[in-house]
Design a protein around this motif. Structure first.
Motif, mmCIF file in Angstrom:
data_model
loop_
_atom_site.group_PDB
_atom_site.id
_atom_site.type_symbol
_atom_site.label_atom_id
_atom_site.label_comp_id
_atom_site.label_asym_id
_atom_site.label_seq_id
_atom_site.Cartn_x
_atom_site.Cartn_y
_atom_site.Cartn_z
ATOM 1 N N ASN A 51 37.142 28.484 55.417
ATOM 2 C CA ASN A 51 37.274 28.633 53.971
ATOM 3 C C ASN A 51 37.746 30.057 53.677
ATOM 4 O OD1 ASN A 51 36.775 29.149 51.183
ATOM 5 N ND2 ASN A 51 35.344 27.426 51.139
ATOM 6 N N VAL A 52 39.041 30.206 53.432
ATOM 7 C CA VAL A 52 39.636 31.536 53.256
ATOM 8 C C VAL A 52 39.028 32.276 52.070
ATOM 9 C CG1 VAL A 52 41.765 32.769 52.698
ATOM 10 C CG2 VAL A 52 41.798 30.918 54.378
ATOM 11 N N LEU A 53 38.839 31.583 50.956
ATOM 12 C CA LEU A 53 38.291 32.236 49.760
ATOM 13 C C LEU A 53 36.899 32.794 50.029
ATOM 14 C CD1 LEU A 53 39.383 29.759 46.933
ATOM 15 C CD2 LEU A 53 40.454 31.911 47.583
ATOM 16 N N LEU A 54 36.092 32.020 50.738
ATOM 17 C CA LEU A 54 34.734 32.455 51.050
ATOM 18 C C LEU A 54 34.757 33.665 51.975
ATOM 19 C CD1 LEU A 54 31.709 31.851 50.738
ATOM 20 C CD2 LEU A 54 31.886 30.390 52.768
ATOM 21 N N LYS A 55 35.640 33.637 52.975
ATOM 22 C CA LYS A 55 35.724 34.735 53.938
ATOM 23 C C LYS A 55 36.225 36.021 53.291
ATOM 24 C CE LYS A 55 34.406 32.649 57.724
ATOM 25 N NZ LYS A 55 33.223 33.084 58.498
ATOM 26 N N VAL A 56 37.298 35.917 52.516
ATOM 27 C CA VAL A 56 37.902 37.105 51.908
ATOM 28 C C VAL A 56 36.976 37.732 50.880
ATOM 29 C CG1 VAL A 56 39.807 37.910 50.452
ATOM 30 C CG2 VAL A 56 40.267 36.359 52.355
ATOM 31 N N ASN A 57 36.224 36.909 50.168
ATOM 32 C CA ASN A 57 35.342 37.417 49.123
ATOM 33 C C ASN A 57 33.950 37.806 49.618
ATOM 34 O OD1 ASN A 57 37.246 37.152 47.045
ATOM 35 N ND2 ASN A 57 36.771 34.985 46.793
ATOM 36 N N SER A 58 33.714 37.702 50.916
ATOM 37 C CA SER A 58 32.424 38.114 51.467
ATOM 38 C C SER A 58 32.346 39.640 51.508
ATOM 39 C CB SER A 58 32.238 37.541 52.877
ATOM 40 O OG SER A 58 33.232 38.042 53.762
ATOM 41 N N SER A 59 31.172 40.171 51.792
ATOM 42 C CA SER A 59 30.982 41.622 51.827
ATOM 43 C C SER A 59 31.716 42.205 53.029
ATOM 44 C CB SER A 59 29.481 41.936 51.931
ATOM 45 O OG SER A 59 29.271 43.323 51.971
ATOM 46 N N ARG A 60 32.732 43.019 52.734
ATOM 47 C CA ARG A 60 33.571 43.562 53.796
ATOM 48 C C ARG A 60 33.854 45.042 53.579
ATOM 49 N NH1 ARG A 60 36.719 40.049 57.000
ATOM 50 N NH2 ARG A 60 36.266 37.842 56.656
ATOM 51 N N CYS A 61 34.148 45.727 54.674
ATOM 52 C CA CYS A 61 34.550 47.130 54.603
ATOM 53 C C CYS A 61 35.818 47.232 53.772
ATOM 54 C CB CYS A 61 34.798 47.669 56.012
ATOM 55 S SG CYS A 61 35.500 49.343 56.053
ATOM 56 N N GLU A 62 35.864 48.157 52.839
ATOM 57 C CA GLU A 62 37.006 48.283 51.942
ATOM 58 C C GLU A 62 38.239 48.852 52.634
ATOM 59 O OE1 GLU A 62 36.150 50.224 48.271
ATOM 60 O OE2 GLU A 62 34.437 48.928 47.801
ATOM 61 N N LYS A 63 38.093 49.279 53.880
ATOM 62 C CA LYS A 63 39.228 49.840 54.604
ATOM 63 C C LYS A 63 39.739 48.883 55.683
ATOM 64 C CE LYS A 63 42.018 53.374 54.975
ATOM 65 N NZ LYS A 63 42.888 53.777 53.874
ATOM 66 N N TYR A 124 48.785 32.152 53.282
ATOM 67 C CA TYR A 124 49.271 31.885 51.924
ATOM 68 C C TYR A 124 48.133 31.927 50.911
ATOM 69 C CZ TYR A 124 50.524 28.861 47.973
ATOM 70 O OH TYR A 124 50.694 28.327 46.712
ATOM 71 N N GLU A 125 47.003 31.302 51.245
ATOM 72 C CA GLU A 125 45.849 31.315 50.348
ATOM 73 C C GLU A 125 45.367 32.739 50.092
ATOM 74 O OE1 GLU A 125 44.248 28.833 48.709
ATOM 75 O OE2 GLU A 125 45.842 27.485 49.346
ATOM 76 N N THR A 126 45.460 33.584 51.103
ATOM 77 C CA THR A 126 45.067 34.990 50.961
ATOM 78 C C THR A 126 46.084 35.772 50.140
ATOM 79 O OG1 THR A 126 44.050 34.846 53.149
ATOM 80 C CG2 THR A 126 44.354 37.039 52.233
ATOM 81 N N MET A 127 47.359 35.516 50.398
ATOM 82 C CA MET A 127 48.418 36.225 49.678
ATOM 83 C C MET A 127 48.347 35.969 48.174
ATOM 84 S SD MET A 127 50.320 38.022 51.797
ATOM 85 C CE MET A 127 51.883 38.214 50.938
ATOM 86 N N LYS A 128 47.912 34.786 47.792
ATOM 87 C CA LYS A 128 47.776 34.479 46.363
ATOM 88 C C LYS A 128 46.749 35.382 45.706
ATOM 89 C CE LYS A 128 46.890 30.068 46.569
ATOM 90 N NZ LYS A 128 46.612 28.673 46.118
ATOM 91 N N LEU A 129 45.741 35.774 46.466
ATOM 92 C CA LEU A 129 44.676 36.607 45.912
ATOM 93 C C LEU A 129 45.130 38.039 45.666
ATOM 94 C CD1 LEU A 129 41.674 35.424 48.131
ATOM 95 C CD2 LEU A 129 42.225 34.702 45.806
ATOM 96 N N ILE A 130 46.041 38.529 46.511
ATOM 97 C CA ILE A 130 46.475 39.928 46.367
ATOM 98 C C ILE A 130 47.797 40.047 45.615
ATOM 99 C CG2 ILE A 130 45.199 40.746 48.361
ATOM 100 C CD1 ILE A 130 47.640 40.520 50.039
#
Length: 256
Positions: A51-63, A124-130
């Motif tokens: 689940n790309v949305l779940l992974k990308v929106n999880s708590s991650r290092c900002e760098k 592609y799902e990630t690119m839509k977010l940025i």
């Protein structure tokens, strides 16, 4: 025409893999063991673990994008002295662990090219977010495509171009033929500075015709896996030296 030829080529690859799968009595999901058809993942496991949305929106290092276990901005590495200085942000989709290691091995080494459209969809799902439309692939070793007939990042970006409408700027080239994965961390960091460069001026101008002859202000650098960050940082530094103001990075996996 190129788009049509690419789609026909990928259809042939899919059909060949499908026939092979039928001969071999189907494929098997590498996570749960269920029978599958062409790719070694079942629909249920794709839904549960990719689940790309779940992974990308999880708590991650900002760098660097590594998953965090606390509400801090940066991981311990980036908080102390990050190798990522030119790359504005790395957005990895999945950790390079467990079955993800096998997936990358099957795609990259065993040439399970039927995985390419699935991975392209994840990106592609990630690119839509940025909200970026221009991508720059990390280039392969010289001669790799001629020798093997393909490169996984090149093919990934072709899907992003032909199927999803992203502009692909092939403005980087690789100067070395040695594989970075065969080097230890120290050697990797030592040699990476000279491993990449901008393409020659004639090809550079040709590529910029895709963006009306102008260098874009921002791009997304695409790679399959972020190990130390040295490769994407080197490429980002070159792109910024050329005049690009913002370089984000999207990778399928990250070693954490």
């Amino acid at each position: 025409m190129r788009r049509i030829l690419f789609e026909l080529k990928e259809l042939v690859i899919f059909l060949v893999r499908a026939v092979y799968s039928l001969i071999e009595n189907g494929n098997t999901c590498i996570i749960c063991g269920r029978k599958t058809f062409v790719i070694p993942l079942c629909k249920k496991c794709i839904h549960n673990f990719f689940n790309v949305l779940l992974k990308v929106n999880s708590s991650r290092c900002e760098k660097c994008g590594k998953e965090l276990i606390s509400n801090v901005k940066y991981c311990s590495s980036c908080g102390e002295d990050s190798i990522l200085k030119s790359a504005d942000k790395v957005i990895p989709l999945f950790s390079y662990r467990l079955w993800n290691k096998e997936l990358l091995y099957l795609w990259k080494i065993k040439e399970e090219r039927a995985l390419s459209p699935l991975f392209a969809h994840f990106v592609y799902e990630t690119m839509k977010l940025i909200n970026e439309k221009i991508i720059v692939p990390v280039p392969p070793r010289k001669g790799k495509i001629q020798k093997n007939g393909w490169d996984q990042i090149d093919e990934l970006c072709k899907y992003l171009n032909y199927r999803y409408g992203y502009t692909v700027l092939n403005i980087l080239e690789r100067n070395t033929v040695q594989q970075q994965k065969k080097l230890n961390r120290e050697k990797r960091l030592e040699t990476i500075k000279s491993a990449y460069s901008l393409v020659q001026n004639k090809e550079f101008i040709k590529q910029l015709n895709k963006t009306e002859g102008k260098l874009p202000e921002s791009v997304v650098l695409i790679d399959d896996v972020c190990t130390t960050g040295a490769t994407v940082e080197s490429c980002a530094e070159i792109l910024k030296s050329a005049g690009i103001s913002k370089v984000n990075v999207v990778t399928l996996f990250i070693v954490d």
